[in-house]
Write a protein that holds these residues in place. Structure first.
Motif, PDB file in Angstrom:
ATOM      1  N   LEU A 130       0.833  -1.205   0.000  1.00 28.78           N
ATOM      2  CA  LEU A 130       0.000   0.000   0.000  1.00 28.78           C
ATOM      3  C   LEU A 130       0.865   1.252   0.000  1.00 28.78           C
ATOM      4  CD1 LEU A 130      -2.888   1.091   0.130  1.00 28.78           C
ATOM      5  CD2 LEU A 130      -2.687   1.065   2.603  1.00 28.78           C
ATOM      6  N   SER A 131       1.971   1.211   0.716  1.00 29.64           N
ATOM      7  CA  SER A 131       2.895   2.334   0.734  1.00 29.64           C
ATOM      8  C   SER A 131       3.524   2.539  -0.640  1.00 29.64           C
ATOM      9  CB  SER A 131       3.974   2.085   1.783  1.00 29.64           C
ATOM     10  OG  SER A 131       4.842   3.178   1.864  1.00 29.64           O
ATOM     11  N   LEU A 132       3.778   1.458  -1.351  1.00 33.89           N
ATOM     12  CA  LEU A 132       4.309   1.551  -2.706  1.00 33.89           C
ATOM     13  C   LEU A 132       3.309   2.245  -3.632  1.00 33.89           C
ATOM     14  CD1 LEU A 132       6.359  -1.490  -3.745  1.00 33.89           C
ATOM     15  CD2 LEU A 132       5.887   0.321  -5.317  1.00 33.89           C
ATOM     16  N   VAL A 133       2.046   1.862  -3.544  1.00 36.88           N
ATOM     17  CA  VAL A 133       1.000   2.481  -4.368  1.00 36.88           C
ATOM     18  C   VAL A 133       0.832   3.950  -3.996  1.00 36.88           C
ATOM     19  CG1 VAL A 133      -1.473   2.428  -4.879  1.00 36.88           C
ATOM     20  CG2 VAL A 133      -0.173   0.304  -4.791  1.00 36.88           C
ATOM     21  N   THR A 134       0.909   4.251  -2.709  1.00 38.21           N
ATOM     22  CA  THR A 134       0.800   5.636  -2.266  1.00 38.21           C
ATOM     23  C   THR A 134       1.938   6.486  -2.811  1.00 38.21           C
ATOM     24  OG1 THR A 134      -0.260   4.859  -0.247  1.00 38.21           O
ATOM     25  CG2 THR A 134       0.576   7.105  -0.239  1.00 38.21           C
ATOM     26  N   GLY A 135       3.142   5.917  -2.852  1.00 36.19           N
ATOM     27  CA  GLY A 135       4.275   6.627  -3.430  1.00 36.19           C
ATOM     28  C   GLY A 135       4.046   6.945  -4.901  1.00 36.19           C
ATOM     29  N   LEU A 136       3.506   5.990  -5.643  1.00 32.64           N
ATOM     30  CA  LEU A 136       3.188   6.246  -7.051  1.00 32.64           C
ATOM     31  C   LEU A 136       2.135   7.346  -7.186  1.00 32.64           C
ATOM     32  CD1 LEU A 136       3.125   2.619  -8.484  1.00 32.64           C
ATOM     33  CD2 LEU A 136       4.799   4.408  -8.946  1.00 32.64           C
ATOM     34  N   PHE A 137       1.158   7.340  -6.276  1.00 37.02           N
ATOM     35  CA  PHE A 137       0.130   8.372  -6.292  1.00 37.02           C
ATOM     36  C   PHE A 137       0.729   9.759  -6.066  1.00 37.02           C
ATOM     37  CE2 PHE A 137      -2.789  11.054  -3.830  1.00 37.02           C
ATOM     38  CZ  PHE A 137      -3.787  11.225  -4.778  1.00 37.02           C
ATOM     39  N   TYR A 138       1.663   9.869  -5.127  1.00 40.05           N
ATOM     40  CA  TYR A 138       2.304  11.163  -4.868  1.00 40.05           C
ATOM     41  C   TYR A 138       3.108  11.642  -6.077  1.00 40.05           C
ATOM     42  CZ  TYR A 138       1.144  11.700   0.057  1.00 40.05           C
ATOM     43  OH  TYR A 138       0.481  11.897   1.236  1.00 40.05           O
ATOM     44  N   ILE A 139       3.772  10.724  -6.767  1.00 35.06           N
ATOM     45  CA  ILE A 139       4.529  11.109  -7.958  1.00 35.06           C
ATOM     46  C   ILE A 139       3.589  11.625  -9.043  1.00 35.06           C
ATOM     47  CG2 ILE A 139       5.939  10.201  -9.848  1.00 35.06           C
ATOM     48  CD1 ILE A 139       7.290   8.392  -7.768  1.00 35.06           C
ATOM     49  N   VAL A 140       2.496  10.922  -9.267  1.00 39.80           N
ATOM     50  CA  VAL A 140       1.526  11.362 -10.275  1.00 39.80           C
ATOM     51  C   VAL A 140       0.910  12.696  -9.882  1.00 39.80           C
ATOM     52  CG1 VAL A 140      -0.707  10.793 -11.330  1.00 39.80           C
ATOM     53  CG2 VAL A 140       1.047   9.039 -11.113  1.00 39.80           C
ATOM     54  N   LEU A 141       0.591  12.868  -8.610  1.00 42.57           N
ATOM     55  CA  LEU A 141       0.031  14.139  -8.145  1.00 42.57           C
ATOM     56  C   LEU A 141       1.016  15.285  -8.350  1.00 42.57           C
ATOM     57  CD1 LEU A 141      -2.331  15.575  -6.737  1.00 42.57           C
ATOM     58  CD2 LEU A 141      -1.226  15.042  -4.565  1.00 42.57           C
ATOM     59  N   GLY A 142       2.292  15.032  -8.078  1.00 43.32           N
ATOM     60  CA  GLY A 142       3.308  16.056  -8.308  1.00 43.32           C
ATOM     61  C   GLY A 142       3.404  16.451  -9.775  1.00 43.32           C
ATOM     62  N   ILE A 143       3.329  15.482 -10.669  1.00 46.55           N
ATOM     63  CA  ILE A 143       3.373  15.776 -12.103  1.00 46.55           C
ATOM     64  C   ILE A 143       2.147  16.575 -12.527  1.00 46.55           C
ATOM     65  CG2 ILE A 143       3.277  14.688 -14.385  1.00 46.55           C
ATOM     66  CD1 ILE A 143       5.013  12.421 -13.184  1.00 46.55           C
ATOM     67  N   VAL A 144       0.987  16.218 -12.001  1.00 45.07           N
ATOM     68  CA  VAL A 144      -0.246  16.950 -12.326  1.00 45.07           C
ATOM     69  C   VAL A 144      -0.160  18.392 -11.834  1.00 45.07           C
ATOM     70  CG1 VAL A 144      -2.714  17.095 -11.779  1.00 45.07           C
ATOM     71  CG2 VAL A 144      -1.708  14.914 -12.462  1.00 45.07           C
ATOM     72  N   VAL A 145       0.360  18.594 -10.625  1.00 43.55           N
ATOM     73  CA  VAL A 145       0.492  19.953 -10.089  1.00 43.55           C
ATOM     74  C   VAL A 145       1.432  20.777 -10.968  1.00 43.55           C
ATOM     75  CG1 VAL A 145       1.421  21.288  -8.155  1.00 43.55           C
ATOM     76  CG2 VAL A 145      -0.111  19.379  -7.723  1.00 43.55           C
ATOM     77  N   ILE A 146       2.527  20.187 -11.436  1.00 42.73           N
ATOM     78  CA  ILE A 146       3.468  20.921 -12.273  1.00 42.73           C
ATOM     79  C   ILE A 146       2.832  21.289 -13.617  1.00 42.73           C
ATOM     80  CG2 ILE A 146       5.614  20.683 -13.592  1.00 42.73           C
ATOM     81  CD1 ILE A 146       6.766  19.164 -11.196  1.00 42.73           C
ATOM     82  N   TYR A 198      -0.557  21.357 -14.573  1.00 37.25           N
ATOM     83  CA  TYR A 198      -1.780  22.162 -14.558  1.00 37.25           C
ATOM     84  C   TYR A 198      -1.697  23.374 -13.642  1.00 37.25           C
ATOM     85  CZ  TYR A 198      -3.876  18.367 -17.146  1.00 37.25           C
ATOM     86  OH  TYR A 198      -4.159  17.436 -18.106  1.00 37.25           O
ATOM     87  N   LYS A 199      -0.647  23.443 -12.811  1.00 38.43           N
ATOM     88  CA  LYS A 199      -0.467  24.556 -11.872  1.00 38.43           C
ATOM     89  C   LYS A 199      -1.721  24.796 -11.031  1.00 38.43           C
ATOM     90  CE  LYS A 199       2.964  26.631 -14.845  1.00 38.43           C
ATOM     91  NZ  LYS A 199       3.192  25.343 -15.477  1.00 38.43           N
ATOM     92  N   PHE A 200      -2.270  23.690 -10.540  1.00 37.36           N
ATOM     93  CA  PHE A 200      -3.490  23.735  -9.751  1.00 37.36           C
ATOM     94  C   PHE A 200      -3.402  22.722  -8.623  1.00 37.36           C
ATOM     95  CE2 PHE A 200      -7.805  22.417  -8.725  1.00 37.36           C
ATOM     96  CZ  PHE A 200      -8.400  23.636  -8.501  1.00 37.36           C
ATOM     97  N   PHE A 201      -3.670  23.163  -7.401  1.00 34.57           N
ATOM     98  CA  PHE A 201      -3.762  22.288  -6.238  1.00 34.57           C
ATOM     99  C   PHE A 201      -4.736  22.945  -5.267  1.00 34.57           C
ATOM    100  CE2 PHE A 201      -2.228  20.441  -2.200  1.00 34.57           C
ATOM    101  CZ  PHE A 201      -2.318  19.116  -2.530  1.00 34.57           C
ATOM    102  N   PHE A 202      -6.004  22.647  -5.406  1.00 29.73           N
ATOM    103  CA  PHE A 202      -7.119  23.242  -4.670  1.00 29.73           C
ATOM    104  C   PHE A 202      -7.330  24.715  -5.014  1.00 29.73           C
ATOM    105  CE2 PHE A 202      -5.962  19.737  -1.757  1.00 29.73           C
ATOM    106  CZ  PHE A 202      -7.135  19.025  -1.865  1.00 29.73           C
ATOM    107  N   THR A 203      -6.355  25.350  -5.605  1.00 30.14           N
ATOM    108  CA  THR A 203      -6.458  26.721  -6.080  1.00 30.14           C
ATOM    109  C   THR A 203      -5.421  26.905  -7.188  1.00 30.14           C
ATOM    110  OG1 THR A 203      -6.449  29.049  -5.444  1.00 30.14           O
ATOM    111  CG2 THR A 203      -4.839  27.638  -4.379  1.00 30.14           C
TER     112      THR A 203
END
Length: 64
Positions: free
Chosen positions: A5-21, A23-28
């Motif tokens: 589960l920690s491995l999957v969570t790490g992948l999720f954080y990497i994808v979230l970081g790429i999305v933030v870069i 789209y330049k959007f994170f709740f605002t």
């Protein structure tokens, strides 16, 4: 189970970081500098989580 589960969570954080870069959007809407910093931090944390999960999986295999 927690290690996988920690491995999957790490992948999720990497994808979230790429999305933030991209789209330049994170709740605002973020300024580009803040988006790159936050995205980079999320990617680094994801890599750290994956590294820690892999080392725990390897160590649990050695104990058995």
């Amino acid at each position: 189970m927690f290690n996988w589960l920690s491995l999957v969570t790490g992948l999720f954080y990497i994808v979230l970081g790429i999305v933030v870069i991209f789209y330049k959007f994170f709740f605002t809407i973020l300024d580009p500098g803040v988006a790159y910093a936050l995205g980079g931090l999320l990617i680094l944390y994801g890599i750290f989580r994956i590294y820690r999960a892999i080392t725990r999986i390897k160590n649990s295999g050695n104990e058995e």
